[in-house]
Motif scaffolding. Sequence first.
Motif, PDB file in Angstrom:
ATOM      1  N   UNK A  66      35.131 -44.338   8.900  1.00 27.47           N
ATOM      2  CA  UNK A  66      34.240 -43.229   9.191  1.00 27.47           C
ATOM      3  C   UNK A  66      32.850 -43.562   8.659  1.00 27.47           C
ATOM      4  N   UNK A  67      32.321 -42.815   7.744  1.00 24.92           N
ATOM      5  CA  UNK A  67      30.984 -43.063   7.201  1.00 24.92           C
ATOM      6  C   UNK A  67      31.041 -43.332   5.703  1.00 24.92           C
ATOM      7  N   UNK A  68      32.152 -43.921   5.233  1.00 24.32           N
ATOM      8  CA  UNK A  68      32.281 -44.246   3.823  1.00 24.32           C
ATOM      9  C   UNK A  68      32.840 -45.652   3.654  1.00 24.32           C
TER      10      UNK A  68
ATOM     11  N   UNK B 175      31.095 -45.038  -1.363  1.00 32.84           N
ATOM     12  CA  UNK B 175      29.690 -44.917  -1.009  1.00 32.84           C
ATOM     13  C   UNK B 175      29.614 -44.326   0.396  1.00 32.84           C
ATOM     14  N   UNK B 176      28.792 -43.296   0.547  1.00 25.07           N
ATOM     15  CA  UNK B 176      28.611 -42.650   1.847  1.00 25.07           C
ATOM     16  C   UNK B 176      27.508 -43.366   2.623  1.00 25.07           C
ATOM     17  N   UNK B 177      27.763 -43.599   3.898  1.00 24.62           N
ATOM     18  CA  UNK B 177      26.766 -44.189   4.789  1.00 24.62           C
ATOM     19  C   UNK B 177      26.246 -43.069   5.681  1.00 24.62           C
ATOM     20  N   UNK B 178      24.933 -42.886   5.682  1.00 27.43           N
ATOM     21  CA  UNK B 178      24.316 -41.830   6.484  1.00 27.43           C
ATOM     22  C   UNK B 178      23.476 -42.473   7.589  1.00 27.43           C
ATOM     23  N   UNK B 179      22.985 -41.651   8.518  1.00 31.23           N
ATOM     24  CA  UNK B 179      22.186 -42.174   9.636  1.00 31.23           C
ATOM     25  C   UNK B 179      20.954 -42.928   9.150  1.00 31.23           C
ATOM     26  N   UNK B 180      20.388 -42.524   8.007  1.00 30.57           N
ATOM     27  CA  UNK B 180      19.182 -43.161   7.491  1.00 30.57           C
ATOM     28  C   UNK B 180      19.462 -44.456   6.713  1.00 30.57           C
ATOM     29  N   UNK B 181      20.729 -44.804   6.507  1.00 27.67           N
ATOM     30  CA  UNK B 181      21.070 -46.021   5.767  1.00 27.67           C
ATOM     31  C   UNK B 181      20.573 -47.247   6.521  1.00 27.67           C
ATOM     32  N   UNK B 182      19.844 -48.121   5.821  1.00 32.55           N
ATOM     33  CA  UNK B 182      19.334 -49.362   6.416  1.00 32.55           C
ATOM     34  C   UNK B 182      20.472 -50.382   6.443  1.00 32.55           C
TER      35      UNK B 182
ATOM     36  N   UNK C  29      25.137 -42.226  -2.159  1.00 37.59           N
ATOM     37  CA  UNK C  29      24.713 -42.281  -0.770  1.00 37.59           C
ATOM     38  C   UNK C  29      23.916 -43.565  -0.584  1.00 37.59           C
ATOM     39  N   UNK C  30      24.317 -44.385   0.381  1.00 41.71           N
ATOM     40  CA  UNK C  30      23.681 -45.693   0.585  1.00 41.71           C
ATOM     41  C   UNK C  30      22.305 -45.537   1.209  1.00 41.71           C
ATOM     42  N   UNK C  31      21.318 -46.195   0.607  1.00 35.58           N
ATOM     43  CA  UNK C  31      19.986 -46.302   1.184  1.00 35.58           C
ATOM     44  C   UNK C  31      19.901 -47.576   2.022  1.00 35.58           C
ATOM     45  N   UNK C  32      20.468 -48.654   1.467  1.00 41.23           N
ATOM     46  CA  UNK C  32      20.475 -49.952   2.145  1.00 41.23           C
ATOM     47  C   UNK C  32      21.746 -50.676   1.769  1.00 41.23           C
ATOM     48  N   UNK C  33      22.371 -51.320   2.755  1.00 41.28           N
ATOM     49  CA  UNK C  33      23.564 -52.122   2.501  1.00 41.28           C
ATOM     50  C   UNK C  33      23.292 -53.540   2.964  1.00 41.28           C
TER      51      UNK C  33
END
Length: 192
Positions: A35-37, A50-57, A86-90
Amino acid sequence: MRKSFVIMLAGAMMAACASQPESKTVEGVVLDAYDKTVMIQSKDSLCVWVEIVDATDLSECYDLVVGQSIIADCHARASSTGEQLTALKIKAPAKPYEQYIVGGWVEKSPKAPDQIQGFRLLSDGSASSINTSQVVYKRWELRGNRLVLICESEDDEQSFEQQLIYIIKGISDTTLTLESEDGESFMIYSRQ
């Protein structure tokens, strides 16, 4: 009245500051992703979600599969269930999974704790034993997140070939964590 207002205002400001996210970097290996984690086993062996959101790079993330090395720059925020990341960049380098596992893996011998034992996995699919006399490793293969070791074992009267199948629970440059398929054995190997 003015004193209680100042105390309430100070309390509200402290609560607002406490809820501000702080920056945190999590580096480790993907244990699970859906999903988004993503669940990451960090270098200090802690497991975090760690949650991945639409804004995650994700521009430097080539894949998120079990065993993949990963670096996640996150916002960390306290929540009632612990820390929420919440991930900002992965960043996940494009290094084939098989390359992580090639090499020698050892653990302390249960019969002689001052000695080590284990196996060596070669890139051509062959395997060899490290200080094991009753189990002779011959070959290995990966089936998804499972490591299959083909070996010859000896008992008192005969030798026989068998497959040992382990679930890869975590892998990094220095550590390989395996669990037997029945869930009864859990082993942590160090890279030799």
